[in-house]
Enzyme design. Structure first.
Site, PDB file in Angstrom:
ATOM      1  N   GLU A 163       8.143 -49.032   3.489  1.00  0.00           N
ATOM      2  CA  GLU A 163       7.348 -47.970   4.111  1.00  0.00           C
ATOM      3  C   GLU A 163       6.456 -48.436   5.263  1.00  0.00           C
ATOM      4  O   GLU A 163       5.226 -48.398   5.168  1.00  0.00           O
ATOM      5  CB  GLU A 163       6.496 -47.254   3.057  1.00  0.00           C
ATOM      6  CG  GLU A 163       7.316 -46.594   1.974  1.00  0.00           C
ATOM      7  CD  GLU A 163       6.540 -45.560   1.160  1.00  0.00           C
ATOM      8  OE1 GLU A 163       5.306 -45.526   1.252  1.00  0.00           O
ATOM      9  OE2 GLU A 163       7.185 -44.786   0.443  1.00  0.00           O
ATOM     10  N   GLU A 357      12.887 -45.336  -3.907  1.00  0.00           N
ATOM     11  CA  GLU A 357      11.816 -44.809  -4.761  1.00  0.00           C
ATOM     12  C   GLU A 357      11.935 -43.295  -4.840  1.00  0.00           C
ATOM     13  O   GLU A 357      12.253 -42.648  -3.827  1.00  0.00           O
ATOM     14  CB  GLU A 357      10.419 -45.069  -4.176  1.00  0.00           C
ATOM     15  CG  GLU A 357       9.909 -46.454  -4.299  1.00  0.00           C
ATOM     16  CD  GLU A 357       8.515 -46.607  -3.688  1.00  0.00           C
ATOM     17  OE1 GLU A 357       7.727 -45.631  -3.692  1.00  0.00           O
ATOM     18  OE2 GLU A 357       8.228 -47.697  -3.194  1.00  0.00           O
TER      19      GLU A 357
END
Ligand code: NOJ
Length: 451
Positions: A163, A357
Site C-alpha cells: 500500500e 488483503e
C-alpha cells in the site's frame, strides 16, 4: 463456477501490527515506534510495543494457522529488525527470528508469502529525508538483497511494498498516519517516484540474490469504482473513474499512478498533464527500473464506491443508499468490489492476481459461552468471496489472503478495531479462533465449493 484447483487460501498480518518486542532483539527504531508517542494521534494513545507479542508466541500462532487449514501465510519483515539503521549492519538476532518463523511455517506445510515493506521506515533513514531522499531506492535494494540472501532458500513468494498509497498518502499528504504530516503534492509525488524506484530495485535484487526461481509481486490498494448498473456506459464510467484522477481525496488514491508505471513503464498521461508543475525529474532509466517485470499483481481490496456515466459523458460519483451496511470502521460493505476490482485490474494489466488483503472490522467480544461469535464477518466474507469466484471465471485469480489472521494494532485506530479471524485478548495474550475462523477453514477445505 469454481476456483482453480491450486487456489492459494491464506491469511495476512504485518510486522508492527502483531510482533511486539519493539525494543528487543537488537531491533532499530522505525517511524511508527517514534511517532506513535505523539499524544492524541492514535486511539487512546495506544502503541504497538507489545501488540500480539507474536515475536515470542509465533510458534503458537503457526499452530493455529495449521489448525485453521491455512495453505499460505502473508507476513511482513520489519526492516529495522534486519538492519537497525536501515543500511549497513545486519542484525543476526532479527534474521534468526524470521528464520525460525519461516522454518515453523515450512514444517507445517504453510507457504510463506513475504512482504518486504509494510511501513516500518527506519528512523535513521527518515532522518536523512526518508522517501524524499534519492538514495532510498539503493537503501531499499540493500535490504532486499539481504532478505533474498537469507530467506529465499525457503521463501519463494515475495511482495515488495504494501500500500504505497498509505505510506506516502496517509502518512505525508493526509497526515493521518505516522509521522502525521501534510506536505505539498510536489513533495509527496517525489516520494512516490522514489518509492516506485525502490520497488524496482527490490525486484532486481531479490532475483539477483535468489536461491531458487522466485515469484515476485507488488501489493497496492484502492477503493474500487463500482458501476451503478450493468449498462455498458456505467461500466465504462466506473473503469474511467477507477484509473483516472480521483474525484475525492488526495492525488495518492490514483490507481493508475501507482500501477501503470510498474506494469507499463509509463505514468498516466492525464496525471502528467494535471500535475505538471509538481513533477520531479523523471527519466527513461527511472521508468525502465520501475517496470522491472513482476510475476504477480497483488491488490488489497476492502470497499468500493458507486459510479455512473454522467450526462456530460464523464464518470459521476453517486451517494450511497441511506442506512447502507457498514463495518466497525465505518467502511461500506460492497462485495461487488471483489468482482469489479480484479476484473478491471486484470483487463488492464493482464497479470495473475492475488487479493493480498480483504476483511472486516467488527465489534467482537467473548460471549457468555466463552466463544467469539462473529456472524457479520462470515456473511461479509461469504459475499465478497462469492464475488471473487465470479471474477475468477473471467480473470486469472490465484489467491486470497484474509485480513487478518488475528486482531492487531490497527494503526491510528490502535486496538480499537478488530479484523482478526482469531480473537486476541491483549491483556493475557490468549487467542480464541472466532466462528469465522472455523467457517473459513471449511471454505479452504472445499476450495470455495461451499460458497
Ligand atoms: C490495509 C493495511 O495494509 C493493513 O495494515 C490494515 O490493517 C488493513 N488495511 C485494515 O485497515
Amino acid at each position: 463456477m469454481k476456483f482453480r484447483d491450486d487456489f492459494v487460501w491464506g491469511a495476512a498480518t504485518s510486522s508492527y501490527q502483531i510482533e511486539g518486542a519493539q525494543y528487543e532483539g537488537g531491533k532499530g527504531l522505525h517511524l511508527w515506534d517514534e511517532y506513535v508517542k505523539e499524544k492524541g494521534k492514535v486511539f487512546e494513545n495506544q502503541r504497538g510495543d507489545v501488540s500480539c507479542d507474536h515475536y515470542h508466541l509465533f510458534r503458537e500462532d503457526v499452530k493455529l494457522m495449521k489448525e485453521l487449514g491455512l495453505k499460505a501465510y502473508r507476513f511482513s519483515v520489519d526492516w529495522t529488525r534486519i538492519m537497525p539503521e536501515g543500511k549497513g549492519m545486519v542484525n543476526e538476532e532479527g534474521v534468526a527470528f524470521y528464520n525460525a518463523l519461516i522454518d515453523e511455517l515450512v514444517a507445517n506445510d504453510i507457504e510463506p508469502y513475504l512482504t518486504l515493506f509494510h511501513w516500518e521506515l527506519p528512523m535513521e533513514l527518515y532522518k536523512r529525508g526518508g522517501w524524499m531522499n534519492p538514495k532510498m531506492p539503493e537503501w531499499f535494494a540493500q535490504y532486499a538483497a539481504v532478505i533474498a540472501d537469507r530467506f529465499s532458500d525457503r521463501v519463494k513468494n515475495f511482495f515488495t511494498v504494501n500500500e504505497p498509497q498509505c505510506f506516502v498518502g496517509l502518512s505525508f499528504s493526509e497526515g493521518v498516519h505516522a509521522p502525521w504530516l501534510q506536505l505539498p503534492d510536489r513533495e509527496t509525488i517525489l516520494m512516490s517516484h522514489n518509492a516506485l524506484k525502490a520497488h524496482g530495485r527490490a525486484v532486481q535484487e531479490l532475483r539477483a540474490h535468489a536461491k531458487q526461481p522466485l515469484v515476485v509481486g507488488y501489493a497496492p490498494t484502492s477503493g474500487i469504482a463500482l458501476p451503478a448498473t450493468d449498462k455498458p456506459e456505467d461500466i465504462e464510467a466506473a473503469r474511467q473513474a477507477y484509473f483516472g484522477i480521483p474525484q475525492e481525496g488526495t492525488w495518492a488514491w490514483n490507481t493508475a499512478w501507482w500501477s501503470d508505471p510498474v506494469i507499463f513503464g509509463k505514468y498516466p498521461e492525464e496525471f502528467l498533464v494535471h500535475f505538471e508543475k509538481d513533477l520531479p525529474k523523471i527519466t527513461d532509466d527511472d521508468m525502465k527500473l520501475i517496470s522491472e517485470p513482476i510475476d504477480i499483481y497483488g491488490q488489497n481490496i476492502y470497499l468500493g464506491y458507486p459510479v455512473c456515466m454522467g450526462e456530460d459523458g464523464k464518470p459521476e460519483l453517486l451517494s450511497r443508499n441511506t442506512g447502507y451496511a457498514k463495518s466497525a470502521s465505518n467502511w461500506p460493505m460492497t462485495p461487488e468490489a471483489l468482482y469489479w476490482g480484479p476484473k478491471f485490474l486484470y483487463d488492464r494489466y493482464k497479470k495473475p492476481i492475488f487479493i493480498t488483503e480483504n476483511g472486516l472490522a467488527c465489534h467482537d467480544w467473548i460471549h457468555l459461552d466463552g466463544k467469539v461469535h462473529d456472524p457479520s464477518r462470515i456473511d461479509f466474507t461469504a459475499r465478497y468471496l462469492g464475488a471473487l469466484k465470479r471474477a475468477a471465471q473471467e480473470a486469472d485469480i490465484r489467491g486470497y489472503f484474509a485480513w487478518s489472521l488475528m486482531d492487531n494494532f490497527e494503526w491510528a485506530e490502535g486496538f480499537g478495531q478488530r479484523y482478526g479471524l482469531v480473537f486476541v485478548d491483549f491483556k493475557t495474550q490468549k487467542r480464541i479462533p472466532k466462528d469465522s475462523a472455523y467457517w473459513y477453514r471449511d471454505v479452504i477445505r472445499t476450495n470455495g465449493e461451499n460458497l
